[in-house]
Write a protein that holds these residues in place. Structure first.
Motif, PDB file in Angstrom:
ATOM      1  N   ASP A   6       3.424  -4.485   7.486  1.00 60.44           N
ATOM      2  CA  ASP A   6       4.662  -3.921   7.690  1.00 60.44           C
ATOM      3  C   ASP A   6       5.440  -3.745   6.391  1.00 60.44           C
ATOM      4  N   LEU A   7       5.614  -2.454   6.060  1.00 61.72           N
ATOM      5  CA  LEU A   7       6.399  -2.105   4.696  1.00 61.72           C
ATOM      6  C   LEU A   7       8.010  -2.113   4.918  1.00 61.72           C
ATOM      7  N   GLY A   8       8.544  -2.647   4.251  1.00 60.84           N
ATOM      8  CA  GLY A   8      10.088  -3.035   4.506  1.00 60.84           C
ATOM      9  C   GLY A   8      10.238  -3.845   5.755  1.00 60.84           C
ATOM     10  N   CYS A   9       9.638  -4.639   6.041  1.00 59.89           N
ATOM     11  CA  CYS A   9       9.438  -5.589   7.318  1.00 59.89           C
ATOM     12  C   CYS A   9      10.749  -6.260   7.769  1.00 59.89           C
ATOM     13  N   GLY A  10      11.828  -6.305   6.898  1.00 61.32           N
ATOM     14  CA  GLY A  10      12.971  -6.900   7.120  1.00 61.32           C
ATOM     15  C   GLY A  10      12.912  -8.310   7.376  1.00 61.32           C
TER      16      GLY A  10
ATOM     17  N   ALA B 216      -3.228  -9.959  13.034  1.00 62.26           N
ATOM     18  CA  ALA B 216      -2.893 -10.604  11.383  1.00 62.26           C
ATOM     19  C   ALA B 216      -1.947  -9.830  10.547  1.00 62.26           C
ATOM     20  N   GLY B 217      -0.850 -10.250  10.726  1.00 64.95           N
ATOM     21  CA  GLY B 217       0.242  -9.557   9.897  1.00 64.95           C
ATOM     22  C   GLY B 217       0.449  -9.950   8.360  1.00 64.95           C
ATOM     23  N   ARG B 218       1.016  -8.916   7.702  1.00 67.64           N
ATOM     24  CA  ARG B 218       1.615  -9.303   6.444  1.00 67.64           C
ATOM     25  C   ARG B 218       2.809  -8.395   6.388  1.00 67.64           C
ATOM     26  N   GLY B 219       3.849  -8.797   5.625  1.00 69.17           N
ATOM     27  CA  GLY B 219       4.962  -7.845   5.337  1.00 69.17           C
ATOM     28  C   GLY B 219       5.495  -7.569   3.835  1.00 69.17           C
ATOM     29  N   VAL B 220       6.057  -6.622   3.705  1.00 73.66           N
ATOM     30  CA  VAL B 220       6.648  -6.422   2.273  1.00 73.66           C
ATOM     31  C   VAL B 220       8.131  -5.997   2.393  1.00 73.66           C
TER      32      VAL B 220
ATOM     33  N   VAL C  97      -1.026   0.445   8.950  1.00 72.97           N
ATOM     34  CA  VAL C  97      -0.014  -0.156   7.951  1.00 72.97           C
ATOM     35  C   VAL C  97       1.287   0.836   8.336  1.00 72.97           C
ATOM     36  N   ILE C  98       2.351   0.076   8.686  1.00 72.68           N
ATOM     37  CA  ILE C  98       3.445   0.580   9.349  1.00 72.68           C
ATOM     38  C   ILE C  98       4.899   0.652   8.271  1.00 72.68           C
ATOM     39  N   LEU C  99       5.311   1.882   8.294  1.00 73.17           N
ATOM     40  CA  LEU C  99       6.517   2.221   7.608  1.00 73.17           C
ATOM     41  C   LEU C  99       7.664   2.694   8.464  1.00 73.17           C
ATOM     42  N   SER C 100       8.547   1.950   8.878  1.00 65.61           N
ATOM     43  CA  SER C 100       9.631   2.084   9.960  1.00 65.61           C
ATOM     44  C   SER C 100      10.882   2.506   9.300  1.00 65.61           C
ATOM     45  N   GLN C 101      11.370   3.534   9.546  1.00 69.05           N
ATOM     46  CA  GLN C 101      12.968   3.831   9.035  1.00 69.05           C
ATOM     47  C   GLN C 101      12.820   3.743   7.453  1.00 69.05           C
ATOM     48  N   THR C 102      11.932   3.911   6.849  1.00 63.73           N
ATOM     49  CA  THR C 102      12.252   3.950   5.252  1.00 63.73           C
ATOM     50  C   THR C 102      11.462   4.771   4.611  1.00 63.73           C
ATOM     51  N   LEU C 103      10.855   5.860   5.120  1.00 65.68           N
ATOM     52  CA  LEU C 103      10.078   6.758   4.564  1.00 65.68           C
ATOM     53  C   LEU C 103      11.591   7.729   3.788  1.00 65.68           C
ATOM     54  N   GLN C 104      12.499   7.797   4.700  1.00 61.92           N
ATOM     55  CA  GLN C 104      13.620   8.641   3.793  1.00 61.92           C
ATOM     56  C   GLN C 104      14.317   8.003   2.871  1.00 61.92           C
ATOM     57  N   GLU C 105      14.033   6.736   2.322  1.00 61.32           N
ATOM     58  CA  GLU C 105      14.559   5.890   1.431  1.00 61.32           C
ATOM     59  C   GLU C 105      13.685   5.722   0.377  1.00 61.32           C
TER      60      GLU C 105
END
Lengths: 376, 200
Positions: free
Chosen positions: B27-31, B46-50, B87-95
């Protein structure tokens, strides 16, 4: 929680340099209880001048060096975990070192003590873990040199380490870190009382050891923390002395720390342990750090601090990125602190939250019984 | 059709629908790690975050999420190829500074990518722009131009075309307005778009 020092004896210990030590003693303390399966043990690894007294208070009322992290409800929760810490090989606080008696000669080792490495320290800790009949450690952790030992544990004994928490540490010393250590060593060796390490029947090289400690202390603080703590304040005077007495608070502090250190630390241990740190390189002949870390399957929590210029964040990131490159389970956090390298000892508020959350997760995923132990 | 929100968010509900049980997820930008913790509990992933922000990283670690404190764009190249299923990118692409590089990396380290973004083509955005003559501010894009984290504005139609140009394959597309699923005219009616795609 009154902490009792215990000891364990081992007949022999093989060292990296090829020598074998005979009659090795390890001094350690423990807090909390082992569960029935003996799976809730956390090994605390001390930094350069630390000792086995990590938690609780001793008979003289002195709190352990990580007493703010170890105890009921703290980061290393002694209601849930069996927490223990041993003085390192080469030390002078109960474990065999250069000030110990050589059983072969009946005299103190002094500089005839063999040169030791971080891996030798870990090998002796492994003997202690076996002695305590602990099949696998829930976690190995420590700051600074303690973090180096934690990393060595994860690489040397991959099947024995569920989780590894190196804090404010590095996979190898930089030229700058070696340089500071060498400065300390040279201060000791240059002291006329050093007598080639053979000073146990006379005065110790107190001035050299104190200077070494003063240099060390500067590297443990930050520019900001020194400005806050001392600034340019004068010590017990209104104007400068136009001499070489103590003018500034910071001079007084460093001299005090230096002279206090002489009473509790052996100069030869200073030489041996700093050399072990300088020799430390986790890659150990492997083509890369990532390759060296290939065998480990521990879960990692790596912590660094913003103002730590002695063990800067880039060194922690080197470890973290090597682990990420192998897709290992690694958590990395750079905590904000103005305390410099000392942050892992004194600025533990945020550190506590992430360490306890991490440990709870590891225990849960590994199916380890870390239920709160009812007071008996 | 209304969605049953996950953690009070409609986009999370759609994302969690797309992630199968036991998957390896980044999860990219996992907050603060809320979504990963939820997926771990309900889908056994099995999760990882950045995450870049220190305070959010600490919150995520405290709740038992594996997270790396760092920048998404800089950290992605370090992961080995095909390390993740999703790989998840939620609400961050525009940033992101370089959205294309991020998406390419996502499809390198993961077999599938899930991207959620606010749709700049929504009628309210168009209307606000048309009537006010200023950079549109709506509930979805509430920031003033000088303090907005958004540096790329894209619509559903932009994204569809972009994926086609890259030669990638869209596997699912889901659209939301509030907590309602949108089927028709998504470029006009969707507030949030969620895409599941992969290399073809």
């Amino acid at each position: 929680m009154i902490a009792e020092v215990q000891t364990a004896q081992f007949d022999t210990l093989k060292l990296d340099c090829g020598a074998t030590l005979r009659g090795v003693t390890v001094a350690y303390e423990s807090y909390g209880e082992l569960n029935r399966e003996r799976t809730n043990a956390i090994l605390i690894l001390h930094a350069f001048t630390g000792d086995a007294h990590a938690g609780g208070i001793d008979h003289e009322g002195k709190p352990g060096w990580w007493a703010n992290m170890i105890g009921p409800g703290k980061a290393f929760d002694t209601d849930r975990y069996f927490v223990f810490c041993a003085n390192v090989l080469g030390g002078c606080r109960g474990t065999t070192g250069p000030s110990s008696i050589n059983p072969g000669t009946g005299r103190r080792y002094a500089l005839s003590f063999p040169v030791i490495t971080i891996r030798d320290m870990v090998r002796l800790q492994k003997a202690l873990v076996d002695h305590l009949r602990i099949p696998r450690l829930l976690a190995v952790t420590g700051g600074s040199m303690g973090g180096m030992q934690a990393l060595e544990w994860a690489v040397s004994y991959p099947d024995m380490v569920e989780a590894c928490l190196p804090i404010a540490a590095t996979a190898r010393h930089s030229a700058q870190q070696i340089a500071f250590n060498e400065t300390g060593r040279q201060a000791i060796v240059a002291d006329p009382d050093f007598n080639n390490g053979d000073y146990y029947d006379g005065p110790p090289p107190a001035r050299g050891l104190a200077v070494a400690r003063m240099v060390g202390h500067i590297t443990y603080m930050s520019d900001e923390s020194m400005r806050e703590k001392f600034g340019r304040r004068l010590r017990n005077r209104e104007t400068v002395s136009y001499g070489f007495d103590i003018d500034f608070e910071v001079e007084s502090y460093l001299r005090y720390r230096g002279s206090q250190f002489v009473g509790r630390f052996d100069a030869n241990s200073y030489l041996y342990i700093t050399k072990a740190m300088d020799y430390f390189d986790l890659t150990n002949g492997a083509p890369s750090l990532a390759a060296a870390l290939e065998k480990t399957h521990s879960r990692f929590l790596v912590i660094s601090f913003t103002s730590d210029w002695l063990y800067p964040s880039y060194q922690s990131l080197e470890i973290v990125n090597a682990l990420r490159g192998r897709n290992h389970d690694v958590t990395y956090c750079e905590l904000s602190s103005s305390y410099g390298h000392d942050a892992f000892l004194v600025d533990v508020g945020e550190q506590t939250g992430i360490v306890s959350g991490f440990l709870a997760r590891v225990a849960r995923e590994a199916g380890i019984d870390s239920a709160k132990v009812a007071p008996s | 059709m209304r969605v049953k929100e996950v953690l009070g968010r409609g986009d999370y509900a759609l994302i969690s629908e797309l992630v199968p049980r036991g998957a390896r997820v980044l999860d990219l930008g996992c907050g603060d790690g809320a979504l990963l913790a939820w997926l771990k509990e309900h889908k056994q992933v099995a999760g990882r975050g950045v995450e870049r922000q220190r305070a959010l990283v600490q919150a995520a670690v405290a709740r038992g999420v594996t997270v790396y404190q760092g920048d998404i764009e800089q950290s992605l190249p370090d992961y080995p190829g095909a390390a993740f299923d999703y790989v998840i990118l939620s609400q961050t692409l525009q940033e992101a500074q370089r959205p294309l590089a991020v998406l390419e990396q996502m499809l390198r380290v993961g077999r599938h990518a899930i991207v959620a973004f606010p749709n700049f083509g929504h009628w309210r955005v168009r209307l606000a722009h048309l009537t006010s003559g200023r950079a549109p501010r709506t509930p979805l894009f509430p920031h003033n131009w000088y303090e907005s984290p958004n540096i790329h504005f894209l619509t559903v139609q932009d994204f569809e075309e972009f994926i086609r140009e890259q030669g990638w394959k869209i596997e699912r597309r889901l659209f939301l307005a509030g907590d309602r699923r949108i089927e028709l005219f998504p470029n006009l009616l969707a507030e949030i778009a969620v895409y599941l795609f992969r290399r073809s």
